[in-house]
Design a protein around this motif. Structure first.
Motif, PDB file in Angstrom:
ATOM      1  N   ALA A  48      29.654  44.469  42.883  1.00 40.63           N
ATOM      2  CA  ALA A  48      28.220  44.175  42.890  1.00 40.63           C
ATOM      3  C   ALA A  48      27.743  43.515  41.598  1.00 40.63           C
ATOM      4  N   ILE A  49      28.539  43.622  40.537  1.00 42.05           N
ATOM      5  CA  ILE A  49      28.068  43.092  39.246  1.00 42.05           C
ATOM      6  C   ILE A  49      28.999  42.014  38.689  1.00 42.05           C
ATOM      7  N   ARG A  50      29.984  41.583  39.460  1.00 45.78           N
ATOM      8  CA  ARG A  50      30.984  40.625  38.966  1.00 45.78           C
ATOM      9  C   ARG A  50      30.357  39.315  38.514  1.00 45.78           C
ATOM     10  N   ASP A  51      29.464  38.786  39.338  1.00 53.54           N
ATOM     11  CA  ASP A  51      28.865  37.494  39.000  1.00 53.54           C
ATOM     12  C   ASP A  51      28.039  37.593  37.726  1.00 53.54           C
ATOM     13  N   ASP A  52      27.206  38.624  37.637  1.00 56.77           N
ATOM     14  CA  ASP A  52      26.386  38.799  36.436  1.00 56.77           C
ATOM     15  C   ASP A  52      27.254  39.025  35.204  1.00 56.77           C
ATOM     16  N   GLU A  53      28.354  39.741  35.373  1.00 56.49           N
ATOM     17  CA  GLU A  53      29.249  39.997  34.235  1.00 56.49           C
ATOM     18  C   GLU A  53      29.779  38.686  33.665  1.00 56.49           C
ATOM     19  N   SER A  54      30.248  37.798  34.525  1.00 59.36           N
ATOM     20  CA  SER A  54      30.799  36.524  34.053  1.00 59.36           C
ATOM     21  C   SER A  54      29.742  35.695  33.337  1.00 59.36           C
ATOM     22  N   VAL A  55      28.531  35.650  33.897  1.00 58.82           N
ATOM     23  CA  VAL A  55      27.445  34.894  33.270  1.00 58.82           C
ATOM     24  C   VAL A  55      27.126  35.458  31.887  1.00 58.82           C
ATOM     25  N   ASP A  94      50.622  29.069  45.302  1.00 56.54           N
ATOM     26  CA  ASP A  94      49.910  29.219  46.567  1.00 56.54           C
ATOM     27  C   ASP A  94      48.439  28.866  46.335  1.00 56.54           C
ATOM     28  N   TRP A  95      47.697  28.753  47.432  1.00 60.12           N
ATOM     29  CA  TRP A  95      46.258  28.519  47.356  1.00 60.12           C
ATOM     30  C   TRP A  95      45.530  29.857  47.286  1.00 60.12           C
ATOM     31  N   HIS A  96      44.524  29.918  46.413  1.00 66.97           N
ATOM     32  CA  HIS A  96      43.725  31.134  46.266  1.00 66.97           C
ATOM     33  C   HIS A  96      42.259  30.740  46.121  1.00 66.97           C
ATOM     34  N   TYR A  97      41.372  31.652  46.495  1.00 66.11           N
ATOM     35  CA  TYR A  97      39.939  31.454  46.302  1.00 66.11           C
ATOM     36  C   TYR A  97      39.462  32.371  45.179  1.00 66.11           C
ATOM     37  N   ASN A  98      38.720  31.807  44.224  1.00 62.32           N
ATOM     38  CA  ASN A  98      38.134  32.666  43.209  1.00 62.32           C
ATOM     39  C   ASN A  98      36.778  33.176  43.698  1.00 62.32           C
ATOM     40  N   LYS A  99      36.067  33.927  42.853  1.00 59.75           N
ATOM     41  CA  LYS A  99      34.839  34.575  43.323  1.00 59.75           C
ATOM     42  C   LYS A  99      33.714  33.585  43.594  1.00 59.75           C
ATOM     43  N   TYR A 100      33.839  32.353  43.069  1.00 59.36           N
ATOM     44  CA  TYR A 100      32.836  31.323  43.337  1.00 59.36           C
ATOM     45  C   TYR A 100      33.142  30.552  44.617  1.00 59.36           C
ATOM     46  N   GLY A 101      34.234  30.930  45.290  1.00 66.46           N
ATOM     47  CA  GLY A 101      34.622  30.238  46.498  1.00 66.46           C
ATOM     48  C   GLY A 101      35.426  28.973  46.246  1.00 66.46           C
ATOM     49  N   LYS A 102      35.811  28.759  44.997  1.00 67.05           N
ATOM     50  CA  LYS A 102      36.598  27.576  44.675  1.00 67.05           C
ATOM     51  C   LYS A 102      38.051  27.802  45.073  1.00 67.05           C
ATOM     52  N   ARG A 103      38.599  26.849  45.818  1.00 67.94           N
ATOM     53  CA  ARG A 103      39.989  26.935  46.273  1.00 67.94           C
ATOM     54  C   ARG A 103      40.880  26.337  45.192  1.00 67.94           C
ATOM     55  N   GLN A 104      41.838  27.119  44.717  1.00 68.42           N
ATOM     56  CA  GLN A 104      42.691  26.704  43.607  1.00 68.42           C
ATOM     57  C   GLN A 104      44.161  26.887  43.962  1.00 68.42           C
ATOM     58  N   TYR A 105      44.965  25.962  43.507  1.00 67.76           N
ATOM     59  CA  TYR A 105      46.415  26.033  43.722  1.00 67.76           C
ATOM     60  C   TYR A 105      47.077  26.268  42.369  1.00 67.76           C
ATOM     61  N   TYR A 106      47.768  27.378  42.238  1.00 68.99           N
ATOM     62  CA  TYR A 106      48.425  27.695  40.972  1.00 68.99           C
ATOM     63  C   TYR A 106      49.551  28.700  41.205  1.00 68.99           C
ATOM     64  N   ARG A 107      50.391  28.820  40.205  1.00 65.22           N
ATOM     65  CA  ARG A 107      51.440  29.837  40.247  1.00 65.22           C
ATOM     66  C   ARG A 107      50.847  31.149  39.762  1.00 65.22           C
ATOM     67  N   ASP A 108      50.880  32.144  40.599  1.00 63.04           N
ATOM     68  CA  ASP A 108      50.280  33.426  40.260  1.00 63.04           C
ATOM     69  C   ASP A 108      51.040  34.083  39.103  1.00 63.04           C
ATOM     70  N   ASN A 167      44.181  38.527  42.191  1.00 66.43           N
ATOM     71  CA  ASN A 167      43.435  39.721  42.570  1.00 66.43           C
ATOM     72  C   ASN A 167      41.962  39.547  42.201  1.00 66.43           C
ATOM     73  N   PRO A 168      41.040  39.904  43.091  1.00 70.73           N
ATOM     74  CA  PRO A 168      39.610  39.702  42.793  1.00 70.73           C
ATOM     75  C   PRO A 168      39.132  40.396  41.517  1.00 70.73           C
ATOM     76  N   GLY A 169      39.822  41.447  41.100  1.00 70.08           N
ATOM     77  CA  GLY A 169      39.399  42.166  39.904  1.00 70.08           C
ATOM     78  C   GLY A 169      39.913  41.579  38.614  1.00 70.08           C
ATOM     79  N   ASN A 170      40.723  40.511  38.682  1.00 62.37           N
ATOM     80  CA  ASN A 170      41.334  39.964  37.472  1.00 62.37           C
ATOM     81  C   ASN A 170      40.378  39.065  36.702  1.00 62.37           C
ATOM     82  N   GLY A 171      39.957  37.971  37.294  1.00 65.60           N
ATOM     83  CA  GLY A 171      38.945  37.127  36.670  1.00 65.60           C
ATOM     84  C   GLY A 171      39.443  35.915  35.910  1.00 65.60           C
TER      85      GLY A 171
END
Length: 398
Positions: free
Chosen positions: A134-141, A347-361, A377-381
């Motif tokens: 619930a606070i992820r977006d505000d935390e990043s800002v 692989d392709w992954h989506y970050n919390k902003y919905g951006k599709r990214q291709y990278y080696r995990d 993982n969504p909790g990584n950031g």
């Protein structure tokens, strides 16, 4: 191919002056003059989330031994910036005010908000009840905001040190050394570049000598390629995994603990402390060096060997056992460290902003926030930052 023993000894003797010059450079006390300047930061170089809350510029510089070094960029109107950030992250700011009995954030209590931000987020992680979502977006800002907002006070802190060193009114006043400047100077300044050139010369020498490391003894300096001489990646990795979500009670805990944790990993993995990078163990111990606990000092001391704004590029270079850093606002002052414990596949992954990214995990163990998670993982950031042009960096540790 290993150098012959006689050649290694000759190379070590020939380059002793280079090796000493790095230490001497850090310990030197240059002539420093504080000057006013004004360099507006282009909107394209400002994180998206900050572009409409206030303008940003460089307002002061240090003339160090005749060479101008810009200080950190700052908001032009800090009070206006606070009003602007309330429009973007009022939810989390109000939670912090309520939970920790704080007045509305201002120029006096902003550090309390910054500190309690990390405390609250760590508590959310510990609960594992979804409250962090619930606070992820505000935390990043807020983290990006504080990365710029704090620069006004960091600049003034350094200016005060410089002025005090010149006052002559106190017998306790101490000259400002190059090492003292490392926490404050942006990584793109001439002085930091000069230090890097001296370090690289020593690293090249060490790379040739490490095959005959038994000849070096205490002369092997624990940074650059010589980290491999000391650092046991498996031991460091085990330590990182064991204490990623908790703490080792033999070490003091800092409210922003990421650099302290990474320093522990290197040391517990076999890297000896130095006169510039050290801590006294113990719960109540107060003594430690700035480079042990300060992100930017750590990075400027050990050096950076790869930097990019693109996560895909960054993921190509990270290895198990690497110390990695990021600068979320692009102000050339690093703000966070982590340690890589595993690498995965592309692989392709989506970050919390919905951006599709291709990278080696890859998997990161870190403190503040305390976790051991894959970047996907969504909790990584770590994958949420590219949207705002973050600088990713691999620290010169091996």
């Amino acid at each position: 191919m290993l150098l012959p023993v006689s050649a290694a000894i000759a190379l070590q003797e020939d380059n002793q002056e280079i090796r000493m010059s790095f230490r001497q450079k850090l310990e030197s006390t240059p002539q420093i003059q504080v000057v006013e300047t004004y360099i507006p930061i282009a909107e394209s170089d400002i994180p998206t989330v900050l572009r409409d809350i206030d303008s940003i510029s460089v307002k002061n510089a240090l003339v160090i031994d005749g060479t101008k070094n810009d200080m950190l960029r700052t908001f032009d109107n800090p009070d206006q910036a606070i009003d602007g950030i309330y429009k973007k992250a009022s939810g989390l700011l109000n939670i912090l005010a309520e939970n920790y009995q704080l007045d509305r954030m201002n120029a006096v209590n902003w550090e309390q908000y910054q500190e309690y931000l990390y405390t609250y987020v760590d508590d959310c992680f510990a609960k594992e009840d979804g409250s962090y979502d619930a606070i992820r977006d505000d935390e990043s800002v807020l983290k990006i905001f504080f990365d710029i907002y704090e620069n006004t006070w960091q600049n003034q802190e350094l200016i005060n040190q410089i002025n005090a060193s010149k006052s002559g009114f106190s017998q306790s006043s101490v000259s400002v050394s190059v090492m003292d400047l490392l926490p404050y100077l942006p990584s793109n300044t001439p002085l930091i570049n000069e230090i890097s050139e001296i370090r690289i010369a020593e690293q090249q020498e060490q790379s040739q000598l490490l095959g005959n490391a038994q000849l070096l003894g205490n002369d092997v300096q624990p940074f650059g390629p010589a980290i491999s001489y000391y650092f046991n990646v498996n031991l460091g990795r085990q330590y990182a995994i064991q204490y990623a979500r908790s703490r080792n009670l033999l070490y003091r805990l800092f409210w922003y603990d990421c650099t302290n944790f990474v320093s522990q990993i290197l040391h517990e993995g076999g890297v000896p402390m130095t006169s510039k990078w050290w801590i006294e163990k113990g719960l109540l111990v107060q003594d430690y060096s700035t480079a042990w606990v300060n992100v930017n000092a750590f990075c400027n001391y050990l050096g950076i060997d790869h930097r990019t704004t693109v996560l895909n590029n960054f993921s190509m270079y990270v290895r198990v056992g690497d110390v990695i850093a990021y600068d979320p606002s692009g102000d050339y002052s690093y703000d966070h460290l982590g340690f890589v414990t595993a690498t995965g596949t592309y692989d392709w992954h989506y970050n919390k902003y919905g951006k599709r990214q291709y990278y080696r995990d890859f998997m990161v163990a870190q403190h503040t926030n305390n976790y051991h998670l894959w970047v996907s993982n969504p909790g990584n950031g770590w994958d949420d930052l590219e949207t705002d042009g973050v600088w990713y960096a691999r620290v010169w540790t091996r």
